[in-house]
Design an enzyme around this catalytic site. Structure first.
Site, PDB file in Angstrom:
ATOM      1  N   TYR A   1      20.858 -38.502 -14.115  1.00  0.00           N
ATOM      2  CA  TYR A   1      21.520 -39.263 -15.159  1.00  0.00           C
ATOM      3  C   TYR A   1      23.023 -39.042 -15.014  1.00  0.00           C
ATOM      4  O   TYR A   1      23.500 -37.913 -14.994  1.00  0.00           O
ATOM      5  CB  TYR A   1      21.081 -38.844 -16.574  1.00  0.00           C
TER       6      TYR A   1
ATOM      7  N   ASP B   1      26.776 -40.319 -16.632  1.00  0.00           N
ATOM      8  CA  ASP B   1      27.584 -41.176 -17.488  1.00  0.00           C
ATOM      9  C   ASP B   1      28.514 -41.983 -16.594  1.00  0.00           C
ATOM     10  O   ASP B   1      28.753 -41.617 -15.438  1.00  0.00           O
ATOM     11  CB  ASP B   1      28.403 -40.318 -18.459  1.00  0.00           C
TER      12      ASP B   1
ATOM     13  N   ARG C   1      19.769 -27.291 -25.321  1.00  0.00           N
ATOM     14  CA  ARG C   1      20.373 -26.956 -26.601  1.00  0.00           C
ATOM     15  C   ARG C   1      20.237 -28.146 -27.542  1.00  0.00           C
ATOM     16  O   ARG C   1      20.079 -29.283 -27.100  1.00  0.00           O
ATOM     17  CB  ARG C   1      21.841 -26.589 -26.415  1.00  0.00           C
TER      18      ARG C   1
ATOM     19  N   ARG D   1      15.721 -46.846 -31.853  1.00  0.00           N
ATOM     20  CA  ARG D   1      16.993 -47.132 -32.525  1.00  0.00           C
ATOM     21  C   ARG D   1      17.268 -48.621 -32.530  1.00  0.00           C
ATOM     22  O   ARG D   1      16.651 -49.381 -31.784  1.00  0.00           O
ATOM     23  CB  ARG D   1      18.150 -46.358 -31.897  1.00  0.00           C
TER      24      ARG D   1
ATOM     25  N   ARG E   1      26.536 -28.891 -35.729  1.00  0.00           N
ATOM     26  CA  ARG E   1      27.945 -28.637 -36.043  1.00  0.00           C
ATOM     27  C   ARG E   1      28.061 -28.152 -37.480  1.00  0.00           C
ATOM     28  O   ARG E   1      27.526 -28.809 -38.382  1.00  0.00           O
ATOM     29  CB  ARG E   1      28.754 -29.920 -35.886  1.00  0.00           C
TER      30      ARG E   1
ATOM     31  N   GLU F   1      15.337 -50.830 -29.590  1.00  0.00           N
ATOM     32  CA  GLU F   1      15.119 -50.142 -28.316  1.00  0.00           C
ATOM     33  C   GLU F   1      13.788 -49.383 -28.353  1.00  0.00           C
ATOM     34  O   GLU F   1      13.546 -48.606 -29.272  1.00  0.00           O
ATOM     35  CB  GLU F   1      16.292 -49.171 -28.086  1.00  0.00           C
TER      36      GLU F   1
ATOM     37  N   ARG G   1      11.890 -42.840 -16.942  1.00  0.00           N
ATOM     38  CA  ARG G   1      11.577 -43.530 -18.192  1.00  0.00           C
ATOM     39  C   ARG G   1      12.341 -44.846 -18.188  1.00  0.00           C
ATOM     40  O   ARG G   1      13.418 -44.944 -17.613  1.00  0.00           O
ATOM     41  CB  ARG G   1      12.029 -42.708 -19.402  1.00  0.00           C
TER      42      ARG G   1
HETATM   43  P1  FDA Z   1      23.832 -48.775 -11.678  1.00  0.00           P
HETATM   44  O1  FDA Z   1      22.398 -48.678 -11.995  1.00  0.00           O
HETATM   45  O2  FDA Z   1      24.747 -49.250 -12.735  1.00  0.00           O
HETATM   46  O3  FDA Z   1      24.017 -49.754 -10.419  1.00  0.00           O
HETATM   47  C1  FDA Z   1      23.130 -49.754  -9.331  1.00  0.00           C
HETATM   48  C2  FDA Z   1      23.038 -51.172  -8.806  1.00  0.00           C
HETATM   49  O4  FDA Z   1      22.289 -51.165  -7.584  1.00  0.00           O
HETATM   50  C3  FDA Z   1      22.315 -52.129  -9.746  1.00  0.00           C
HETATM   51  O5  FDA Z   1      23.143 -53.229 -10.042  1.00  0.00           O
HETATM   52  C4  FDA Z   1      21.070 -52.532  -8.958  1.00  0.00           C
HETATM   53  O6  FDA Z   1      20.709 -53.891  -9.191  1.00  0.00           O
HETATM   54  C5  FDA Z   1      21.535 -52.347  -7.523  1.00  0.00           C
HETATM   55  N1  FDA Z   1      20.414 -52.158  -6.605  1.00  0.00           N
HETATM   56  C6  FDA Z   1      19.413 -51.249  -6.711  1.00  0.00           C
HETATM   57  N2  FDA Z   1      18.554 -51.407  -5.674  1.00  0.00           N
HETATM   58  C7  FDA Z   1      19.024 -52.418  -4.900  1.00  0.00           C
HETATM   59  C8  FDA Z   1      18.562 -53.044  -3.709  1.00  0.00           C
HETATM   60  N3  FDA Z   1      17.435 -52.664  -3.121  1.00  0.00           N
HETATM   61  N4  FDA Z   1      19.283 -54.061  -3.201  1.00  0.00           N
HETATM   62  C9  FDA Z   1      20.427 -54.472  -3.797  1.00  0.00           C
HETATM   63  N5  FDA Z   1      20.911 -53.902  -4.938  1.00  0.00           N
HETATM   64  C10 FDA Z   1      20.212 -52.897  -5.484  1.00  0.00           C
HETATM   65  N6  FDA Z   1      27.107 -44.040 -19.580  1.00  0.00           N
HETATM   66  C11 FDA Z   1      28.174 -43.765 -20.380  1.00  0.00           C
HETATM   67  O7  FDA Z   1      29.186 -43.247 -19.893  1.00  0.00           O
HETATM   68  N7  FDA Z   1      28.139 -44.091 -21.713  1.00  0.00           N
HETATM   69  C12 FDA Z   1      27.050 -44.681 -22.290  1.00  0.00           C
HETATM   70  O8  FDA Z   1      27.052 -44.951 -23.491  1.00  0.00           O
HETATM   71  C13 FDA Z   1      25.929 -44.972 -21.455  1.00  0.00           C
HETATM   72  N8  FDA Z   1      24.829 -45.560 -21.979  1.00  0.00           N
HETATM   73  C14 FDA Z   1      23.716 -45.739 -21.184  1.00  0.00           C
HETATM   74  C15 FDA Z   1      22.566 -46.273 -21.755  1.00  0.00           C
HETATM   75  C16 FDA Z   1      21.441 -46.429 -20.971  1.00  0.00           C
HETATM   76  C17 FDA Z   1      20.198 -47.005 -21.605  1.00  0.00           C
HETATM   77  C18 FDA Z   1      21.444 -46.018 -19.624  1.00  0.00           C
HETATM   78  C19 FDA Z   1      20.207 -46.112 -18.793  1.00  0.00           C
HETATM   79  C20 FDA Z   1      22.598 -45.518 -19.052  1.00  0.00           C
HETATM   80  C21 FDA Z   1      23.747 -45.378 -19.832  1.00  0.00           C
HETATM   81  N9  FDA Z   1      24.920 -44.891 -19.281  1.00  0.00           N
HETATM   82  C22 FDA Z   1      25.992 -44.631 -20.092  1.00  0.00           C
HETATM   83  C23 FDA Z   1      25.006 -44.562 -17.836  1.00  0.00           C
HETATM   84  C24 FDA Z   1      25.536 -45.722 -16.987  1.00  0.00           C
HETATM   85  O9  FDA Z   1      24.671 -46.834 -17.069  1.00  0.00           O
HETATM   86  C25 FDA Z   1      25.673 -45.215 -15.538  1.00  0.00           C
HETATM   87  O10 FDA Z   1      26.687 -44.249 -15.494  1.00  0.00           O
HETATM   88  C26 FDA Z   1      26.018 -46.279 -14.539  1.00  0.00           C
HETATM   89  O11 FDA Z   1      25.068 -47.298 -14.590  1.00  0.00           O
HETATM   90  C27 FDA Z   1      26.038 -45.654 -13.158  1.00  0.00           C
HETATM   91  O12 FDA Z   1      26.418 -46.605 -12.215  1.00  0.00           O
HETATM   92  P2  FDA Z   1      25.667 -46.695 -10.821  1.00  0.00           P
HETATM   93  O13 FDA Z   1      26.532 -47.574  -9.997  1.00  0.00           O
HETATM   94  O14 FDA Z   1      25.361 -45.344 -10.300  1.00  0.00           O
HETATM   95  O15 FDA Z   1      24.259 -47.363 -11.120  1.00  0.00           O
END
Ligand code: FDA
Length: 385
Positions: free
Chosen positions: A361, A363, A175, A289, A179, A313, A258
């Protein structure tokens, strides 16, 4: 090893599990992360020149309607009253997003009522039928009409995907919200705000427990490290929040992502763009952006009034060595993911979670909510809850 649980990854998912196991069950947890800081992608740092808090991995805005998550996160931080709003600079004119009555009236130099605007957009959208749209372009036009699509969506999407929207599958968008009011708040959740003392303080508070030991700069796949896949799996329960395909050495192929490149700059002005996020949908700009971080915290009086930090970005497909940000989710990816899910079921006492571990993905509030569920339903019971 002196631990009841090993958590791989110190992002919100991993830290939520670690905090619950340490505090609620009184069990010992070792958290490892291959980066040199905690917090995963939500990590932020003060820019050394200006002291302005910068979100290193892209802007992070906290919002949720989940009361359990809201109650939980408030144990570690308070939140400011920040409300996110985004603007877009098309052909040298700035419009509010998401597309709303303000955007429409400004774009068409009109004063349409909500009903009149609905009728105009419906007529323009009639060019294609949503159900039979053959690609992303046709689908988008069937939802919002060609003029708005060409101004705000076409080139922005092409930059995001490095692909012409006529070559992208229609399913990428389900979608495109329009608004028919002047409301341009980006999120409509019950709770929204930014951590008063910054993300890193919040994340550090979660890890701050005598039963939690955090080891940074440790890659789970480095068998020379004392805590690694080789030394833990089968010995101690593991919560793994790294990439699921990496865990299985890409046995079923690579999942595609990506990534984003960020270009940070300090400018000699107190205010560059008057708002935190400005989109650049036109093809003449290579970036999608620009973030200006001071606007996330208008309440902070310590920020200088003659300098600001901006971050442009850029979006592209990720190579294996890039940071994976958004799942591409092609048909091939979905098939591979199913194969990986089958493999995960064969791993005794290894729990896959978070955005990388589930190829989704999420949040922040979703990552935290899903970690709370995993603690309640799987990890807690295993550790004697
Ligand atoms: P996350 O990626 O944070 O943590 C995983 C960790 O595992 C990392 O620190 C990594 O280094 C570690 N790791 C991976 N492989 C490993 C290995 N082999 N050995 C040791 N460590 C390892 N959400 C939201 O609510 N509002 C927002 O505005 C945004 N904005 C946003 C922008 C962008 C560009 C992205 C990509 C994402 C967001 N998000 C967001 C989402 C948010 O980043 C997401 O919810 C969290 O990162 C999720 O947390 P995780 O712990 O799942 O992963």
């Amino acid at each position: 090893m002196d631990a009841d649980l090993v958590v791989v990854g110190s992002g919100f998912f991993g830290l939520t599990i670690a905090e619950r196991v340490a505090r609620e069950l009184g069990r010992k947890v070792v958290v490892i992360d291959r980066r040199d800081h905690v917090g995963g992608n939500a990590y932020s740092e003060d820019d050394p020149e200006t002291g302005i808090e910068v979100h290193r991995y892209g802007a992070h805005l906290f919002h949720t309607s989940n009361e359990t998550v809201w109650e939980y996160v408030n144990r570690f931080t308070t939140f400011t009253g920040y409300q996110h709003r985004v603007y877009t600079n098309h052909a040298g004119v700035v419009y509010p997003l998401p597309i709303n009555l303000g955007t429409i009236n400004q774009f068409f130099s009109a004063a349409y009522s909500p009903d009149e605007a609905r009728a105009v957009i419906a007529e323009q959208a009639g060019e294609f039928d949503t159900a039979s749209a053959a690609n992303l372009e046709e689908k988008a036009i069937s939802l919002i009409g060609r003029p708005l699509y060409e101004a705000f969506i076409r080139d922005y999407t092409a930059k995001q995907w490095q692909t012409d929207p006529t070559q992208l599958p229609a399913e990428i968008i389900t979608r495109l919200p329009v608004r028919y009011t002047y409301d341009n708040r980006y999120f409509n959740d019950t709770h929204e705000g930014l951590p008063t003392q910054g993300y890193t303080r919040w994340l550090e508070n979660m890890a701050d427990h005598p039963n939690i030991e955090v080891r940074l700069g440790v890659d789970f796949f480095d068998a020379d490290q004392p805590v690694s896949k080789a030394s833990t799996v089968g010995q101690v329960p593991v919560v793994y929040t790294g990439a699921v395909d990496r865990y299985f050495d890409y046995a079923e192929g690579e999942l595609s992502w990506r990534t984003l490149d960020f270009e940070r700059e300090v400018l000699p002005t107190g205010d560059f763009q008057g708002t935190s996020v400005m989109n650049y949908p036109d093809s003449q700009y290579p970036y999608t952006r620009i973030h200006e971080f001071r606007h996330f915290h208008p309440e902070r009086t310590s920020y200088p009034d003659d300098k600001t930090v901006i971050m442009r970005e850029f979006s592209r497909f990720a190579e294996r060595t890039d940071e994976p940000y958004y799942p591409v989710n092609t048909d091939a990816d979905r098939e591979r993911l199913l194969a990986y899910r089958t493999l995960t079921e064969g791993e005794q006492d290894v729990f896959f979670g978070g955005r990388l571990g589930t190829y989704q993905y999420l949040d922040m509030h979703m990552a935290i909510g899903s970690a709370l569920s995993m603690f309640r339903n799987q990890v807690g019971p295993l550790l004697g809850a």
